[in-house]
Design an enzyme around this catalytic site. Structure first.
Site, PDB file in Angstrom:
ATOM      1  N   ASP A  62     -11.055   2.594  -3.761  1.00 34.86           N
ATOM      2  CA  ASP A  62     -11.568   1.336  -3.216  1.00 34.86           C
ATOM      3  C   ASP A  62     -12.917   0.994  -3.829  1.00 34.86           C
ATOM      4  O   ASP A  62     -13.802   1.844  -3.923  1.00 34.86           O
ATOM      5  CB  ASP A  62     -11.767   1.458  -1.698  1.00 34.86           C
ATOM      6  CG  ASP A  62     -10.464   1.422  -0.924  1.00 34.86           C
ATOM      7  OD1 ASP A  62      -9.423   1.180  -1.543  1.00 34.86           O
ATOM      8  OD2 ASP A  62     -10.506   1.628   0.299  1.00 34.86           O
TER       9      ASP A  62
ATOM     10  N   GLU B  10       0.332  -0.076  -5.344  1.00 34.43           N
ATOM     11  CA  GLU B  10      -0.693   0.961  -5.426  1.00 34.43           C
ATOM     12  C   GLU B  10      -0.075   2.286  -5.880  1.00 34.43           C
ATOM     13  O   GLU B  10      -0.650   3.355  -5.704  1.00 34.43           O
ATOM     14  CB  GLU B  10      -1.394   1.103  -4.072  1.00 34.43           C
ATOM     15  CG  GLU B  10      -1.867  -0.231  -3.523  1.00 34.43           C
ATOM     16  CD  GLU B  10      -3.171  -0.142  -2.752  1.00 34.43           C
ATOM     17  OE1 GLU B  10      -3.698   0.968  -2.571  1.00 34.43           O
ATOM     18  OE2 GLU B  10      -3.662  -1.215  -2.343  1.00 34.43           O
TER      19      GLU B  10
ATOM     20  N   ASP C 194       0.827  -1.200   0.000  1.00 31.75           N
ATOM     21  CA  ASP C 194       0.000   0.000   0.000  1.00 31.75           C
ATOM     22  C   ASP C 194       0.865   1.255   0.000  1.00 31.75           C
ATOM     23  O   ASP C 194       2.091   1.178   0.116  1.00 31.75           O
ATOM     24  CB  ASP C 194      -0.932  -0.033   1.217  1.00 31.75           C
ATOM     25  CG  ASP C 194      -2.302   0.559   0.917  1.00 31.75           C
ATOM     26  OD1 ASP C 194      -2.392   1.422   0.020  1.00 31.75           O
ATOM     27  OD2 ASP C 194      -3.282   0.158   1.579  1.00 31.75           O
TER      28      ASP C 194
END
Length: 365
Positions: free
Chosen positions: A167, A139, A106
């Protein structure tokens, strides 16, 4: 907890998921203890993972499956647990020693964009140096996009797939927004996709009680049947990694059949590895195509209208494959919402496809 992931691995092995190609059981954020150990290594929460990640990986591997785990490029994960900043080499070695097969990395709390990019590069190199084959899920472009255009050529050098958008949630509005974003940006993202590196349309984390928290929300509660068909069809067209976010212990037979549809999975996993794209939008219909191996094409007809009944969309086969898909002849097979043989056609033929509101007809030409 480790018990939850073991139960999901049991279900994947026993209920046919592994046999149709679903390989990874993936842990998302919040698996860690609040602090690193005395040697500076990440450690799992001792209450929820009392056996440790190595034991869990061994169990998952014993089922013929692979284990994915989560970390963050910054000094804290999105949920506030220890991140990998300044620990890339150590964390990569730790994951490899545990037998991890995939890392979702992430981008929270990374500081500057320069540190973000440096962190993604460093973790990629550190994973390779372990000598273990570990899929690297980034990401990177998602965190760049608010301020600069991602360099997808560079990102593909380091990452196996990469997140582009917000998301996903268990809703039709979320699916629509992902499809719209993908179509708007297709000129910059479609050409980079291919074996070794894929556009990931979305990710989600922190889905309560669900261990596999990315992408496919089929089998939950927010989509109608037609919308579930649309997600499965369009993720196949987009060559998206297929990660389920659902509870395999309590999934309906209909959702299971859709997620395990071998014809759709074959389109998604086509070895040519080209991502599909939208070729026309007209009267609340969208026509998408994806080049496949063997000079075939996958074609999706999406009905974006949300009221009323089924509608027909008629298009010329000369639209497909720059006019070459049906020149001089082609066979047409409907894959979704149900398998059906449409026979032989030629390049001057037109097809008329009936599609329910918010539904999609997926064809192989």
């Amino acid at each position: 907890s480790e018990r939850l992931f073991m139960e999901m691995a049991d279900a994947m092995a026993a209920d046919g998921w592994r046999d149709v190609g679903y390989e990874y059981v993936c842990i998302d954020d919040c698996w860690m203890a609040p602090t690193r150990d005395a040697c500076g290594r990440l450690q799992p929460d001792p209450t929820r993972f009392p056996g440790g990640i190595r034991k869990l990986a061994d169990y998952v591997h014993s089922k013929g499956l692979k284990l994915g785990i989560y970390s963050d490029v910054g000094n804290r994960t999105c949920a506030g647990f220890p991140g990998s900043y300044n620990h890339y080499e150590l964390d990569a070695q730790t994951f490899a020693s545990w037998g991890v097969d995939l890392l979702k990395f992430d981008g929270c709390n990374s500081g500057t964009l320069e540190l973000l990019a440096e962190g993604y590069r460093n973790m990629s190199l550190a994973l390779n140096r372990t000598g273990r084959s570990i899929v690297y899920s980034c990401e990177w472009p998602f965190y760049l996009r608010p301020t600069q255009q991602p360099n997808y050529t560079e990102i593909k050098q380091y990452c196996n797939h990469w997140r582009n958008f917000f998301d996903i949630s268990d809703s039709w509005s979320s699916i629509k927004s992902i499809l719209d974003w993908t179509a708007i940006h297709q000129d910059s993202i479609v050409k980079i996709a291919g074996p070794g590196g894929w556009n990931d349309p979305d990710m989600a984390s922190g889905v309560t009680g669900v261990p596999i928290s990315l992408q496919l929300v089929i089998g939950n509660f927010g989509l109608s049947w037609e919308q579930a068909v649309t997600q499965m069809a369009m993720w196949a067209i987009m060559a998206a990694p297929l990660f389920m976010s659902n509870d395999l212990r309590d999934i309906s037979a209909e959702a299971k059949g859709l997620l395990q549809n071998k014809e759709v999975i074959a389109i998604n996993q086509d070895p040519l590895g080209k991502q599909g794209y939208r070729i026309t939008k007209d009267d609340n219909f969208e026509l998408w195509e994806r080049p496949l191996s063997g000079r075939a094409h996958a074609v999706a007809v999406l009905n974006r209208q949300e009221i009323g009944g089924p509608r027909n969309f008629t298009f010329s086969l000369a639209f497909l494959g720059n006019g070459l898909a049906c020149n001089p002849m082609c066979s047409v097979q409907q894959v979704l919402p149900a398998s059906r043989d449409w026979g032989l056609h030629n390049w001057v033929s037109s097809l008329s496809v009936e599609v329910n509101p918010t539904g999609t007809a997926l064809l192989k030409v």
